[in-house]
Design a protein around this motif. Structure first.
Motif, PDB file in Angstrom:
ATOM      1  N   HIS A 117     -38.406 119.577 -69.532  1.00 31.39           N
ATOM      2  CA  HIS A 117     -37.186 120.417 -69.171  1.00 31.39           C
ATOM      3  C   HIS A 117     -36.653 120.877 -68.486  1.00 31.39           C
ATOM      4  O   HIS A 117     -37.200 122.059 -67.554  1.00 31.39           O
ATOM      5  N   TRP A 175     -38.087 118.337 -91.385  1.00 36.92           N
ATOM      6  CA  TRP A 175     -37.294 117.618 -91.252  1.00 36.92           C
ATOM      7  C   TRP A 175     -37.140 116.615 -92.444  1.00 36.92           C
ATOM      8  O   TRP A 175     -35.504 116.903 -92.288  1.00 36.92           O
ATOM      9  N   THR A 183     -28.321 117.178 -94.602  1.00 38.58           N
ATOM     10  CA  THR A 183     -27.669 116.453 -93.724  1.00 38.58           C
ATOM     11  C   THR A 183     -26.881 115.431 -94.637  1.00 38.58           C
ATOM     12  O   THR A 183     -25.657 114.809 -94.131  1.00 38.58           O
ATOM     13  N   HIS A 211     -38.886 118.203 -82.219  1.00 43.10           N
ATOM     14  CA  HIS A 211     -38.483 119.324 -83.070  1.00 43.10           C
ATOM     15  C   HIS A 211     -38.305 120.909 -82.441  1.00 43.10           C
ATOM     16  O   HIS A 211     -37.458 121.605 -82.572  1.00 43.10           O
ATOM     17  N   HIS A 246     -37.132 121.250 -78.689  1.00 44.90           N
ATOM     18  CA  HIS A 246     -35.972 121.272 -78.765  1.00 44.90           C
ATOM     19  C   HIS A 246     -35.429 122.537 -79.388  1.00 44.90           C
ATOM     20  O   HIS A 246     -33.607 122.434 -79.683  1.00 44.90           O
ATOM     21  N   MET A 261     -27.496 123.058 -85.666  1.00 42.01           N
ATOM     22  CA  MET A 261     -28.184 121.713 -85.680  1.00 42.01           C
ATOM     23  C   MET A 261     -29.058 122.007 -84.359  1.00 42.01           C
ATOM     24  O   MET A 261     -28.373 121.951 -83.549  1.00 42.01           O
ATOM     25  N   ILE A 262     -30.255 121.468 -84.556  1.00 42.56           N
ATOM     26  CA  ILE A 262     -31.026 121.406 -83.349  1.00 42.56           C
ATOM     27  C   ILE A 262     -30.985 120.407 -82.826  1.00 42.56           C
ATOM     28  O   ILE A 262     -31.430 118.953 -83.647  1.00 42.56           O
ATOM     29  N   LYS A 263     -30.271 119.862 -81.457  1.00 40.33           N
ATOM     30  CA  LYS A 263     -30.199 118.250 -80.790  1.00 40.33           C
ATOM     31  C   LYS A 263     -31.274 118.167 -80.152  1.00 40.33           C
ATOM     32  O   LYS A 263     -31.907 119.502 -79.355  1.00 40.33           O
ATOM     33  N   GLY A 264     -31.707 116.979 -79.655  1.00 33.59           N
ATOM     34  CA  GLY A 264     -32.125 116.749 -78.331  1.00 33.59           C
ATOM     35  C   GLY A 264     -31.646 117.077 -77.333  1.00 33.59           C
ATOM     36  O   GLY A 264     -30.743 115.452 -76.511  1.00 33.59           O
ATOM     37  N   ARG A 265     -31.120 118.310 -76.567  1.00 30.51           N
ATOM     38  CA  ARG A 265     -30.179 118.131 -75.056  1.00 30.51           C
ATOM     39  C   ARG A 265     -31.159 117.299 -74.415  1.00 30.51           C
ATOM     40  O   ARG A 265     -32.655 117.160 -74.332  1.00 30.51           O
TER      41      ARG A 265
END
Length: 351
Positions: A23, A140, A148, A318, A321, A341-345
Protein backbone atom coordinates in the motif's frame (compact mmCIF):
# COMPACT_ATOMS: atom_id res chain seq x y z
CA UNK A 1 2.41 7.74 5.52
CA UNK A 2 0.74 5.84 8.37
CA UNK A 3 2.91 3.49 10.43
CA UNK A 4 1.28 0.09 10.97
CA UNK A 5 1.98 -2.89 13.23
CA UNK A 6 0.69 -6.35 12.38
CA UNK A 7 -0.43 -8.37 15.43
CA UNK A 8 -0.53 -12.10 14.55
CA UNK A 9 0.40 -13.70 11.23
CA UNK A 10 -2.11 -16.48 10.79
CA UNK A 11 -4.48 -17.04 7.87
CA UNK A 12 -5.76 -13.44 7.97
CA UNK A 13 -2.63 -11.72 9.27
CA UNK A 14 -0.38 -12.96 6.46
CA UNK A 15 -2.72 -11.39 3.91
CA UNK A 16 -2.66 -8.14 5.89
CA UNK A 17 1.15 -8.06 5.92
CA UNK A 18 1.24 -8.35 2.14
CA UNK A 19 -1.47 -5.71 1.70
CA UNK A 20 0.17 -3.17 4.02
CA UNK A 21 3.55 -3.72 2.39
CA UNK A 22 2.07 -3.05 -1.04
CA UNK A 23 0.00 0.00 0.00
CA UNK A 24 1.52 3.37 -1.01
CA UNK A 25 0.09 5.18 2.03
CA UNK A 26 1.13 2.63 4.68
CA UNK A 27 4.41 1.52 6.22
CA UNK A 28 4.76 -1.74 8.14
CA UNK A 29 6.97 -1.02 11.14
CA UNK A 30 6.42 -3.99 13.47
CA UNK A 31 4.91 -7.42 13.86
CA UNK A 32 3.85 -9.54 16.84
CA UNK A 33 3.78 -13.34 16.60
CA UNK A 34 2.82 -16.03 19.08
CA UNK A 35 5.19 -18.85 18.19
CA UNK A 36 8.87 -19.12 19.02
CA UNK A 37 9.39 -20.49 15.51
CA UNK A 38 8.29 -17.19 13.98
CA UNK A 39 9.91 -14.84 16.50
CA UNK A 40 13.12 -13.30 15.20
CA UNK A 41 12.22 -13.90 11.56
CA UNK A 42 11.54 -11.26 8.95
CA UNK A 43 7.76 -10.84 8.79
CA UNK A 44 7.92 -10.56 5.01
CA UNK A 45 9.26 -14.10 4.82
CA UNK A 46 6.56 -15.29 7.25
CA UNK A 47 3.95 -13.83 4.88
CA UNK A 48 5.53 -15.37 1.78
CA UNK A 49 7.34 -12.24 0.60
CA UNK A 50 10.98 -11.38 0.23
CA UNK A 51 12.51 -9.90 3.40
CA UNK A 52 11.17 -6.41 4.14
CA UNK A 53 13.40 -5.47 7.07
CA UNK A 54 10.81 -5.89 9.85
CA UNK A 55 11.65 -8.52 12.47
CA UNK A 56 8.76 -10.26 14.22
CA UNK A 57 8.72 -10.38 18.01
CA UNK A 58 6.77 -12.42 20.55
CA UNK A 59 7.28 -9.81 23.28
CA UNK A 60 4.20 -7.55 23.54
CA UNK A 61 6.24 -4.91 25.37
CA UNK A 62 8.28 -4.32 22.22
CA UNK A 63 5.12 -3.55 20.28
CA UNK A 64 3.74 -1.25 22.96
CA UNK A 65 6.78 1.05 22.81
CA UNK A 66 6.95 1.19 19.00
CA UNK A 67 6.18 4.46 17.25
CA UNK A 68 3.10 3.43 15.27
CA UNK A 69 -0.23 4.91 14.23
CA UNK A 70 -2.25 1.71 14.09
CA UNK A 71 -2.17 -1.94 15.11
CA UNK A 72 -4.01 -4.54 13.04
CA UNK A 73 -5.01 -6.94 15.82
CA UNK A 74 -5.69 -10.34 14.19
CA UNK A 75 -5.22 -12.88 16.95
CA UNK A 76 -7.63 -15.80 17.36
CA UNK A 77 -9.41 -13.86 20.05
CA UNK A 78 -12.52 -16.04 20.26
CA UNK A 79 -10.39 -18.58 22.15
CA UNK A 80 -9.50 -16.00 24.81
CA UNK A 81 -11.68 -12.88 24.47
CA UNK A 82 -10.66 -11.51 27.87
CA UNK A 83 -6.99 -11.74 26.91
CA UNK A 84 -7.70 -10.06 23.57
CA UNK A 85 -9.48 -7.22 25.35
CA UNK A 86 -6.47 -6.77 27.66
CA UNK A 87 -4.12 -6.59 24.65
CA UNK A 88 -6.33 -4.13 22.79
CA UNK A 89 -6.77 -1.81 25.75
CA UNK A 90 -3.03 -1.82 26.43
CA UNK A 91 -2.32 -0.84 22.83
CA UNK A 92 -4.98 1.86 22.78
CA UNK A 93 -3.73 3.38 26.01
CA UNK A 94 -0.20 3.41 24.57
CA UNK A 95 -1.30 5.74 21.78
CA UNK A 96 -2.02 3.26 19.00
CA UNK A 97 -5.30 3.09 17.11
CA UNK A 98 -6.48 -0.52 16.92
CA UNK A 99 -8.44 -2.33 14.23
CA UNK A 100 -9.44 -5.83 15.30
CA UNK A 101 -10.74 -8.91 13.51
CA UNK A 102 -10.22 -11.04 16.61
CA UNK A 103 -13.45 -10.96 18.66
CA UNK A 104 -16.70 -10.76 16.73
CA UNK A 105 -18.75 -9.20 19.52
CA UNK A 106 -16.40 -6.20 19.61
CA UNK A 107 -17.87 -5.13 16.26
CA UNK A 108 -20.53 -3.54 18.46
CA UNK A 109 -19.17 -3.40 22.01
CA UNK A 110 -22.52 -2.18 23.36
CA UNK A 111 -23.71 -5.78 22.82
CA UNK A 112 -21.49 -6.88 25.71
CA UNK A 113 -21.31 -6.12 29.40
CA UNK A 114 -21.16 -2.31 29.81
CA UNK A 115 -17.80 -2.74 31.54
CA UNK A 116 -16.24 -3.85 28.23
CA UNK A 117 -17.21 -0.70 26.37
CA UNK A 118 -16.17 1.37 29.38
CA UNK A 119 -12.70 -0.21 29.37
CA UNK A 120 -12.29 0.46 25.67
CA UNK A 121 -13.43 4.07 25.99
CA UNK A 122 -11.11 4.66 28.94
CA UNK A 123 -8.14 3.24 27.03
CA UNK A 124 -9.00 5.36 23.98
CA UNK A 125 -9.25 8.47 26.15
CA UNK A 126 -5.91 7.73 27.79
CA UNK A 127 -4.11 7.20 24.48
CA UNK A 128 -6.09 9.65 22.34
CA UNK A 129 -6.92 6.74 20.04
CA UNK A 130 -9.79 5.01 18.25
CA UNK A 131 -10.95 1.39 18.22
CA UNK A 132 -12.75 -0.36 15.38
CA UNK A 133 -13.62 -4.05 14.97
CA UNK A 134 -14.37 -5.54 11.57
CA UNK A 135 -14.44 -8.73 9.52
CA UNK A 136 -16.14 -10.20 6.50
CA UNK A 137 -19.00 -12.01 8.28
CA UNK A 138 -19.83 -10.70 10.75
CA UNK A 139 -18.31 -7.35 9.86
CA UNK A 140 -19.39 -6.83 6.26
CA UNK A 141 -22.10 -9.20 5.06
CA UNK A 142 -24.38 -8.85 8.08
CA UNK A 143 -23.75 -5.15 8.73
CA UNK A 144 -22.41 -3.15 5.80
CA UNK A 145 -24.48 -4.88 3.11
CA UNK A 146 -27.89 -4.55 4.86
CA UNK A 147 -27.24 -0.97 5.94
CA UNK A 148 -26.13 0.01 2.43
CA UNK A 149 -29.20 -1.67 0.92
CA UNK A 150 -31.59 -0.13 3.44
CA UNK A 151 -31.74 3.26 1.70
CA UNK A 152 -33.62 1.61 -1.18
CA UNK A 153 -36.54 0.42 0.94
CA UNK A 154 -39.87 1.94 1.85
CA UNK A 155 -40.47 -0.87 4.35
CA UNK A 156 -38.60 -3.95 5.61
CA UNK A 157 -40.65 -6.79 7.06
CA UNK A 158 -37.84 -9.33 7.41
CA UNK A 159 -34.14 -9.28 6.58
CA UNK A 160 -32.07 -12.47 6.52
CA UNK A 161 -28.31 -12.61 6.01
CA UNK A 162 -26.86 -16.04 5.23
CA UNK A 163 -23.27 -17.20 5.00
CA UNK A 164 -22.88 -20.39 2.94
CA UNK A 165 -19.36 -21.79 2.94
CA UNK A 166 -17.36 -25.01 2.98
CA UNK A 167 -14.73 -24.85 5.75
CA UNK A 168 -12.91 -28.04 4.82
CA UNK A 169 -9.79 -26.12 3.75
CA UNK A 170 -9.71 -23.89 6.86
CA UNK A 171 -6.55 -24.82 8.73
CA UNK A 172 -7.45 -23.99 12.34
CA UNK A 173 -8.03 -27.09 14.48
CA UNK A 174 -8.81 -25.05 17.58
CA UNK A 175 -11.52 -23.05 15.88
CA UNK A 176 -12.94 -25.93 13.85
CA UNK A 177 -13.04 -28.63 16.50
CA UNK A 178 -12.86 -26.95 19.90
CA UNK A 179 -15.05 -23.91 19.25
CA UNK A 180 -17.34 -24.81 16.34
CA UNK A 181 -17.62 -28.52 17.15
CA UNK A 182 -16.88 -30.11 13.79
CA UNK A 183 -15.64 -33.67 14.18
CA UNK A 184 -17.29 -33.83 17.61
CA UNK A 185 -20.39 -35.61 18.89
CA UNK A 186 -23.58 -33.63 18.17
CA UNK A 187 -24.08 -32.99 21.90
CA UNK A 188 -20.45 -32.06 22.66
CA UNK A 189 -20.28 -29.01 24.98
CA UNK A 190 -18.47 -26.71 22.54
CA UNK A 191 -19.01 -22.93 22.65
CA UNK A 192 -21.11 -22.90 19.47
CA UNK A 193 -23.56 -25.33 21.10
CA UNK A 194 -24.11 -22.94 24.00
CA UNK A 195 -26.91 -20.51 23.02
CA UNK A 196 -25.57 -17.84 25.34
CA UNK A 197 -22.02 -17.98 23.99
CA UNK A 198 -23.01 -18.56 20.37
CA UNK A 199 -25.66 -15.89 20.58
CA UNK A 200 -23.16 -13.32 21.75
CA UNK A 201 -21.38 -13.63 18.39
CA UNK A 202 -24.50 -12.57 16.49
CA UNK A 203 -25.99 -10.12 18.97
CA UNK A 204 -23.40 -7.56 17.89
CA UNK A 205 -24.33 -7.37 14.18
CA UNK A 206 -28.04 -7.56 14.94
CA UNK A 207 -27.88 -4.73 17.47
CA UNK A 208 -25.70 -2.63 15.17
CA UNK A 209 -28.10 -3.01 12.24
CA UNK A 210 -31.09 -2.34 14.46
CA UNK A 211 -29.51 0.89 15.68
CA UNK A 212 -28.73 1.90 12.12
CA UNK A 213 -32.34 1.28 11.10
CA UNK A 214 -33.76 3.04 14.16
CA UNK A 215 -35.36 -0.14 15.53
CA UNK A 216 -35.55 -1.58 19.04
CA UNK A 217 -34.96 -5.30 19.60
CA UNK A 218 -37.40 -6.99 21.98
CA UNK A 219 -35.68 -10.36 22.22
CA UNK A 220 -33.29 -12.80 20.53
CA UNK A 221 -33.95 -16.36 19.36
CA UNK A 222 -31.06 -18.75 18.71
CA UNK A 223 -31.03 -22.01 16.77
CA UNK A 224 -28.41 -24.65 15.91
CA UNK A 225 -28.87 -27.74 13.78
CA UNK A 226 -26.16 -30.26 12.92
CA UNK A 227 -25.67 -32.96 10.32
CA UNK A 228 -23.44 -35.99 10.90
CA UNK A 229 -20.85 -37.61 8.67
CA UNK A 230 -21.83 -41.00 7.29
CA UNK A 231 -18.16 -41.93 6.87
CA UNK A 232 -14.77 -40.81 8.15
CA UNK A 233 -12.77 -38.31 6.11
CA UNK A 234 -9.96 -35.78 6.48
CA UNK A 235 -10.11 -32.00 6.21
CA UNK A 236 -7.29 -29.47 6.45
CA UNK A 237 -7.74 -29.09 10.21
CA UNK A 238 -7.84 -32.84 10.96
CA UNK A 239 -10.03 -35.93 10.93
CA UNK A 240 -13.84 -36.03 10.92
CA UNK A 241 -15.03 -39.43 12.08
CA UNK A 242 -18.28 -41.09 11.06
CA UNK A 243 -21.16 -40.05 13.32
CA UNK A 244 -19.61 -36.68 14.21
CA UNK A 245 -20.62 -33.19 13.09
CA UNK A 246 -19.85 -32.49 9.43
CA UNK A 247 -22.24 -29.59 8.81
CA UNK A 248 -24.11 -27.12 10.92
CA UNK A 249 -26.75 -24.48 10.51
CA UNK A 250 -26.80 -21.88 13.26
CA UNK A 251 -28.62 -18.58 13.49
CA UNK A 252 -29.70 -15.70 15.67
CA UNK A 253 -32.90 -13.78 15.11
CA UNK A 254 -33.84 -10.39 16.52
CA UNK A 255 -37.49 -9.99 17.43
CA UNK A 256 -38.75 -6.49 16.65
CA UNK A 257 -42.33 -5.44 17.30
CA UNK A 258 -43.24 -8.98 18.27
CA UNK A 259 -42.08 -10.55 15.00
CA UNK A 260 -38.85 -12.22 13.81
CA UNK A 261 -37.35 -9.31 11.87
CA UNK A 262 -33.57 -9.61 11.52
CA UNK A 263 -31.72 -12.92 11.15
CA UNK A 264 -28.09 -13.87 10.68
CA UNK A 265 -27.59 -17.51 9.69
CA UNK A 266 -24.46 -19.52 8.89
CA UNK A 267 -24.74 -22.74 6.90
CA UNK A 268 -21.30 -24.28 7.17
CA UNK A 269 -20.06 -27.59 5.83
CA UNK A 270 -16.77 -29.45 5.80
CA UNK A 271 -16.92 -31.15 2.43
CA UNK A 272 -19.25 -31.53 -0.52
CA UNK A 273 -22.27 -33.74 0.01
CA UNK A 274 -22.71 -32.93 3.70
CA UNK A 275 -26.28 -31.89 4.62
CA UNK A 276 -27.39 -32.04 0.97
CA UNK A 277 -30.90 -30.79 1.76
CA UNK A 278 -29.67 -27.47 3.17
CA UNK A 279 -29.10 -24.39 1.00
CA UNK A 280 -25.75 -24.35 -0.79
CA UNK A 281 -23.50 -21.61 -2.08
CA UNK A 282 -20.10 -19.93 -1.84
CA UNK A 283 -20.52 -16.62 -0.13
CA UNK A 284 -23.27 -14.48 1.33
CA UNK A 285 -26.92 -13.81 0.61
CA UNK A 286 -29.17 -11.03 1.88
CA UNK A 287 -32.91 -11.64 1.47
CA UNK A 288 -35.34 -8.82 2.20
CA UNK A 289 -39.10 -9.16 2.32
CA UNK A 290 -40.62 -5.71 2.17
CA UNK A 291 -41.20 -2.93 -0.29
CA UNK A 292 -39.45 -3.51 -2.60
CA UNK A 293 -38.55 -7.18 -2.08
CA UNK A 294 -34.94 -8.00 -2.91
CA UNK A 295 -32.23 -10.64 -2.86
CA UNK A 296 -28.54 -9.69 -3.03
CA UNK A 297 -25.94 -12.43 -3.47
CA UNK A 298 -22.19 -12.04 -3.10
CA UNK A 299 -20.25 -15.07 -4.36
CA UNK A 300 -16.58 -15.56 -3.58
CA UNK A 301 -13.88 -17.64 -5.27
CA UNK A 302 -15.78 -17.53 -8.54
CA UNK A 303 -12.89 -19.07 -10.50
CA UNK A 304 -12.51 -22.10 -8.27
CA UNK A 305 -10.06 -20.59 -5.79
CA UNK A 306 -9.98 -21.66 -2.14
CA UNK A 307 -13.05 -19.91 -0.69
CA UNK A 308 -11.65 -19.92 2.85
CA UNK A 309 -8.38 -18.32 1.81
CA UNK A 310 -10.26 -15.72 -0.22
CA UNK A 311 -12.54 -15.07 2.74
CA UNK A 312 -9.48 -14.52 4.92
CA UNK A 313 -8.13 -12.14 2.28
CA UNK A 314 -11.40 -10.20 2.31
CA UNK A 315 -11.29 -10.03 6.10
CA UNK A 316 -7.74 -8.68 6.02
CA UNK A 317 -8.52 -6.10 3.34
CA UNK A 318 -11.58 -4.78 5.17
CA UNK A 319 -9.25 -4.04 8.09
CA UNK A 320 -6.40 -2.62 5.99
CA UNK A 321 -8.74 -0.25 4.14
CA UNK A 322 -10.11 0.94 7.49
CA UNK A 323 -6.70 2.16 8.71
CA UNK A 324 -6.89 5.68 7.29
CA UNK A 325 -10.46 6.49 8.44
CA UNK A 326 -9.87 4.99 11.88
CA UNK A 327 -6.67 6.98 12.36
CA UNK A 328 -8.52 10.14 11.27
CA UNK A 329 -11.48 9.53 13.59
CA UNK A 330 -12.04 11.19 16.93
CA UNK A 331 -10.90 9.09 19.92
CA UNK A 332 -13.24 6.37 21.12
CA UNK A 333 -15.08 3.29 19.90
CA UNK A 334 -15.88 3.70 16.22
CA UNK A 335 -18.28 1.21 14.63
CA UNK A 336 -19.49 1.11 11.04
CA UNK A 337 -22.18 3.57 12.10
CA UNK A 338 -19.54 6.14 13.07
CA UNK A 339 -17.02 5.87 10.24
CA UNK A 340 -17.35 7.06 6.65
CA UNK A 341 -17.76 4.40 3.99
CA UNK A 342 -14.65 2.21 3.96
CA UNK A 343 -13.33 2.22 0.43
CA UNK A 344 -10.58 0.23 -1.27
CA UNK A 345 -8.18 2.98 -2.25
CA UNK A 346 -5.38 2.14 -4.71
CA UNK A 347 -6.88 -1.26 -5.61
CA UNK A 348 -7.99 -0.65 -9.20
CA UNK A 349 -5.64 -2.66 -11.36
CA UNK A 350 -3.49 -0.68 -13.76
CA UNK A 351 -2.74 -3.68 -15.97
Amino acid sequence: MLRVVQWATGAVGRHAVRAVQAHPDLELVGAFVYSDAKAGRDVGEIAGLAPIGVTATNDPAEIVVLDADCVLYMAQGEMNPAGALDDICRLLAAGKNVISTAVTSLIYPASLDPAVAARLEEACAEGGTSFHATGIEPGWASEVLPLTMSALFERIDTLVVQELLDYSSYDSPGMMFDIMGFGRAPDAPVPLADPVLAGSVFRAPLLLVAEGLGATIDDFVYDRQVALADRAFDIKAGRVEAGTVSAQRFSATAVVGGRPALTVEHITRVGEGQAPDWPTGRGWKVTVEGSPSMVLEAKIAIHGEDENDQGCLGTAMHAVHAIAPVCAAAPGIRTFLDLPMIKGRHILSQR
